[in-house]
Design a protein around this motif. Sequence first.
Motif, mmCIF file in Angstrom:
data_model
loop_
_atom_site.group_PDB
_atom_site.id
_atom_site.type_symbol
_atom_site.label_atom_id
_atom_site.label_comp_id
_atom_site.label_asym_id
_atom_site.label_seq_id
_atom_site.Cartn_x
_atom_site.Cartn_y
_atom_site.Cartn_z
ATOM 1 N N CYS A 350 30.926 30.690 -38.380
ATOM 2 C CA CYS A 350 30.627 29.918 -37.141
ATOM 3 C C CYS A 350 32.277 29.286 -36.444
ATOM 4 O O CYS A 350 32.815 29.385 -35.417
ATOM 5 C CB CYS A 350 29.923 28.826 -36.842
ATOM 6 N N GLY A 351 32.997 28.771 -37.356
ATOM 7 C CA GLY A 351 34.286 28.151 -37.081
ATOM 8 C C GLY A 351 35.223 29.254 -36.724
ATOM 9 O O GLY A 351 36.120 29.174 -35.710
ATOM 10 N N MET A 352 34.967 30.420 -37.529
ATOM 11 C CA MET A 352 36.246 31.391 -37.169
ATOM 12 C C MET A 352 35.814 32.073 -35.918
ATOM 13 O O MET A 352 36.829 32.573 -35.277
ATOM 14 C CB MET A 352 35.968 32.366 -38.381
ATOM 15 N N ILE A 353 34.576 32.199 -35.471
ATOM 16 C CA ILE A 353 34.233 33.109 -34.009
ATOM 17 C C ILE A 353 34.766 31.803 -32.984
ATOM 18 O O ILE A 353 35.558 32.389 -32.072
ATOM 19 C CB ILE A 353 32.794 32.952 -34.098
ATOM 20 N N MET A 354 34.616 30.494 -33.058
ATOM 21 C CA MET A 354 35.332 29.680 -32.281
ATOM 22 C C MET A 354 36.885 29.972 -32.196
ATOM 23 O O MET A 354 37.601 29.857 -31.032
ATOM 24 C CB MET A 354 34.782 28.281 -32.417
#
Length: 409
Positions: A350-354
């Motif tokens: 989720c952090g890498m998508i953001m």
Amino acid sequence: MSHEQTASENSFPSLWRLFLIFFKIGCVSWGGYMALVSVVRAEIVEKHRLLRDDEIMDGIALAMLLPGPVAVNVVAFVGNRLRGTLGAALCATAVILPSFFLMLGFATVYFAWEGQEVAEKALSAIIPAIAAVIANAALKMRGKALPGPLEWTLAAIAAGLILFVGGIWIVAAIIVGAATVGMLRFRLSSRTETSATAHKNPVSFGLGSWLAMAFLVGCLALFLLFPSLDITSLSAQLFSLFAGMSLMLFGGGYIFIPMVQEAVVGAQGWLGPDEFAASIALGQVTPGPILISATFVGYKVAGIAGAIVATIAIFLPPATLIVLAANQLERISHHAYYKAAQSGIRAVVCGMIMAAAVSLLRSIDFSGGLEEAWPQLAIFGVSLIALAGFKRDEVWVILAAGLVGLLLP
């Protein structure tokens, strides 16, 4: 009716339905990589309710650890989860076809093509809209991926490392570290109940798996041994080159650029520097993965047959590998330790998508100040409001942004 119930009821969509869904995705997913993944999530999780967010995040994590184009590998993972190997092949083909035909057309007429400025204007407006699509996907995923402070911390660390350090080894370290934290943090149940998405009869390492392994080993062997073999077929040379390189592309499509440049411009002399630059530029203009530039190279070397061979060679081996890996992981997906590891991995995904959304916004040119950059920032803001606030379809948001770009001075 709950999301989980709906997903279960739709767990076996028809192949024709899957083809249409992913062909549509392939038509509008400018930006490749996380842009395409975000549209896949919107269509498969929200609109058609075929899978859940946690299943999509499992596919993203696996694709990031394996070679090849992350987005197409995620599509193959989704197709395999829904309809097995045939579903993986069909979905990956459908999502690539629009870009393939566009690139083939561009390669045919690119010397006489004078519309590049128009395409660049549309693309400059589409980029912030794509950033909004990606950011919206991360916001939608946060409910299950980030249930507590620890997960939020993991996501923030992952985003920071991707934005300020980067590199495939950082990605690998983030995922391994998150899996370790997940196993240490969450109390494990002594029971190993099978999850709702696990197969009752886990996939075994049967004949199909052995054939897939043989194909992958053969691709690497052909790539390594080809220089010593007396083979004059241009199609065979294209397949050897791109199939071998596709299994060495850790870190996504942009790693492809220097590798293929050295091979087709330096070693083989198939393209001149200007022609290679054109292939990359056109790969950016088309929707879908940047690796579609292989189609341009193949067409230049051996016509339409070469374009088909090069396209198959760059996408097929990595897709085969992720299906093989996914099937074997399915055998342990019901174990408590695996579930605990995945809980940590989903947080960092989720952090890498953001981080991918922020990276696109950083590509906006601020050299002329806010006066020149404000239209793109406004497109991002309006697109995010339309997606998150008014629940508008990603397809229409992207198309509207492109139209706005054409109208801007």
